[in-house]
Design a protein around this motif. Sequence first.
Motif, short mmCIF file in Angstrom:
data_model
loop_
_atom_site.label_atom_id
_atom_site.label_comp_id
_atom_site.label_asym_id
_atom_site.label_seq_id
_atom_site.Cartn_x
_atom_site.Cartn_y
_atom_site.Cartn_z
N THR A 198 0.84 -1.19 0.00
CA THR A 198 0.00 0.00 0.00
C THR A 198 0.88 1.24 0.00
O THR A 198 1.92 1.29 0.67
CB THR A 198 -0.90 0.01 1.24
N LYS A 199 0.47 2.23 -0.74
CA LYS A 199 1.27 3.44 -0.83
C LYS A 199 1.31 4.15 0.52
O LYS A 199 0.27 4.50 1.08
CB LYS A 199 0.69 4.38 -1.88
N ALA A 242 -0.35 7.74 1.13
CA ALA A 242 -1.79 7.90 1.34
C ALA A 242 -2.13 8.17 2.80
O ALA A 242 -3.24 8.64 3.10
CB ALA A 242 -2.52 6.65 0.85
N HIS A 243 -1.19 7.90 3.72
CA HIS A 243 -1.44 8.08 5.15
C HIS A 243 -0.70 9.28 5.72
O HIS A 243 -0.74 9.49 6.94
CB HIS A 243 -1.01 6.82 5.92
N PRO A 251 -0.40 15.38 2.63
CA PRO A 251 -0.24 14.59 1.41
C PRO A 251 0.53 15.38 0.36
O PRO A 251 0.54 16.62 0.36
CB PRO A 251 -1.68 14.31 0.97
N THR A 311 5.68 6.81 -7.08
CA THR A 311 5.24 8.12 -6.65
C THR A 311 5.73 9.15 -7.65
O THR A 311 6.75 8.93 -8.31
CB THR A 311 5.76 8.45 -5.24
N ASP A 345 -0.51 9.67 -8.76
CA ASP A 345 0.68 9.74 -7.89
C ASP A 345 1.63 8.57 -8.19
O ASP A 345 2.05 7.84 -7.30
CB ASP A 345 0.29 9.74 -6.42
#
Length: 817
Positions: A141-142, A145-146, A150, A256, A471
Amino acid sequence: MEPAQDFKSFQERIQKSLVTTVKTVNRLAAEDLDFQRTVNRDVAEQLDEKSQRILDLSSRLLKSAASACGLKAPTFEDVDDIDLNWRGVVDVVDTVLEKADTALDEYTGLIKRKEPPTGDSAPEPKKLKPSAKVVRNANITKPQAHFEIPPDNFPTGPWKPILTKKPHATVPLEESLVTFKNGGGSVQYKHPYETEISKGNYPQHVFEESEPIPYQPVEKTKPTWVDTYEGVLDMLVHLKKAKEIAVDLEHHDFRTYNGLVCLMQVSTREQDWIVDTLQPWRHRLEILNEVFADPSIVKVFHGAYMDMIWLQRDLGLYVNGLFDTYFACELLGFPGRSLAYLLSTFVEFTADKQYQLADWRMRPIPDEMMYYARSDTHYLLYIYDNVRNRLLTSSDRSKPETDLITRALDKSREVSLYRHEHPEFNESTGEGSRGWYNYILKHGHMALNAEQFAVFRALWKWRDTAARRADESPNFILGSNNLGQIARVNPPDMKALHSLLPVSPPIAKSCLNEIWDQIRATKAEGGPSLLQFLTSQAPDSLKKNGVPQAVKASTSWPGIDGEVDVAIRDRSQLFGNMPISSRWEGSRVSSNRQDDYVPFPWQRFVEETSNGDALAESAPEATEEPAVTPAAPEVVDEPDQEFTLKRGKKRKAAPAEEDSSSSEESGSKDEDVGVAEDEAMQDVEGGVLDLREDQPKRSKNTKARKAEKRAREQEGEAESEQKSRKSERRALKEQRRQEKKDKEAEGGKQFAAVPFDYSQAASVMNASRSGGGAAVEKTKGKKGKVYDPYAKSVEEGVKGARKAPPIRGERSATFKK
């Protein structure tokens, strides 16, 4: 060898044995061993036995030498293995000879002897075995994103530093965040610590030579994993106490658009830390500026030109007091300038650089990757001590050009002033960090036409937009090579475009309609071809009145059934002035158009040549009243007529009624004609015969010679010789006239046909230059039999064919008894 025996006698005995062995081997090699092996089985067995023993001895000797040199020797199972592994044998022998040279140099004192390692020195660092496979693109998972902040892939203004505080500031933060215009005319923010870095001074201990501080053994220390903000604060307490710290980053930019700093390694003389920079609170790491912006603490990097930008962009960190060991390698003239070279030179540590391109987003990080990340900074302070001492030893502080330590610090200071800017590109020119201009410079051989170049620009624009939206990196969306291939093919419809898109990743195929609409819109706008675009970017020296000389408006070509008018230039673009065939000179029409003027590739790198100026100057200036061109006379091609080349020029015969009074004058003319004939004969024999109609007459030369001869006659030189020649020529002329009169009296014609008399013809076997009759008479007068080549066959009769030899058996003469 006995102790009493000296080395010289031992050397002589060894040398004598070697000479004897070489002589014996050469003597054996000169014999026909294959024949001896064939006729005698015992000899064959002995040869095989001795060969195998020599092969085993050679293999053992090679392994012994290789183990002493730290190499791996090849194994010889049979003689063929020597040829197959000869490269390995050469490597071992070369290494042994190099070690022998080094030992001799140390013994003679030419170089300093290396001191053996003492018990106090640090043990050799432990080397972990590399993992079986390096993961370069993990399916995870990227992490962006958290993030609490951002990434912004569609910025509306210049990139602004993410600083909220400015420790160790001489100019407040509010006054530091000001904008300016860069070289391209765009507005950008200044470096927040520009004043502090430019006017700051390095600590005094940097300019003092000191004993290198050994690094801590890897087995006795363990890196500290920092993945909480409390751990960052605890690390900060230890960093404030250090005089020097070593820093390195691990970056990822494939999944990214802008890139991610995944790890930050920090080391002091006593401890190592590995900071997880993918935490949601990563922006709070700017608190480390209390150490990074402190000019009293030296921050040691290697190749920090990208690290400075990444630290600003992701973590809000700025480095004041940078020492880049890369510039130390450059100024000291090291053969290698990488960190791996420094590790192998000063620490004897071999870094496994295959992890440099690994996916550092993985959590947890494998032990092998963790060990690699730690080694980048664990030994860096010890390397810093060594290269700094060498810079100080090689520096002459009295002169700026020889002050190496100051030059290394100045270059490091310039790197620490690098700024981050948003990645952008100009759609019309392709310039920018994300533009296509650099790509077409590297792949200018594609030679895209207007439509293909439009497809290329449309695909590049769509790829950049899709990468920002998802992204992802542009290469993850669609590879640059795939993009160039699609542009060359120029798909005519959507189905053809679908077949050209790669299978993985599926982002491009899922946006097929969007890509096709972008391509059609760009084609409708039109544009230049790749050649026209590159020429429009040519320097001013290749332009005339602001217009590139190499490319004009596209030439309109005639139809298939139309007449093609080929314009011939007065000067060749490649060969310059050179003779052109006369067949073209009369019919060619000069053309003032330069639409078909296409430069050669090398003309772009030459200064403004005379070709372009000459072409521009040769064009007629435009006037208000057009000049009236007279009608050219029609040229009628005359048919070619047959002609015969004769040797020289023959004077016409004088009339028979010419009186004797004119004979003297004609004799003089004959003399002149004879001279002209002699000259013409010389010209023909010399290989030169000019047949042009406008060839000037040779009367001037003849008159000059006549004047010279008359002058000689008046002076009395060679009068008798000239009179005799004149009398001979007069007699010959009278004889010719008499023969001509006799032939006319007989009624015969000069060119009348006369039947050929075969009886008077010259014989083929006994040909003579003096006519046929004489040859026949000469042959008749000879005594002896006339040669008849068929006489023998007639007398002896017809013979049959030669009898074939009898057929022998299949056995050869070798077994004949």
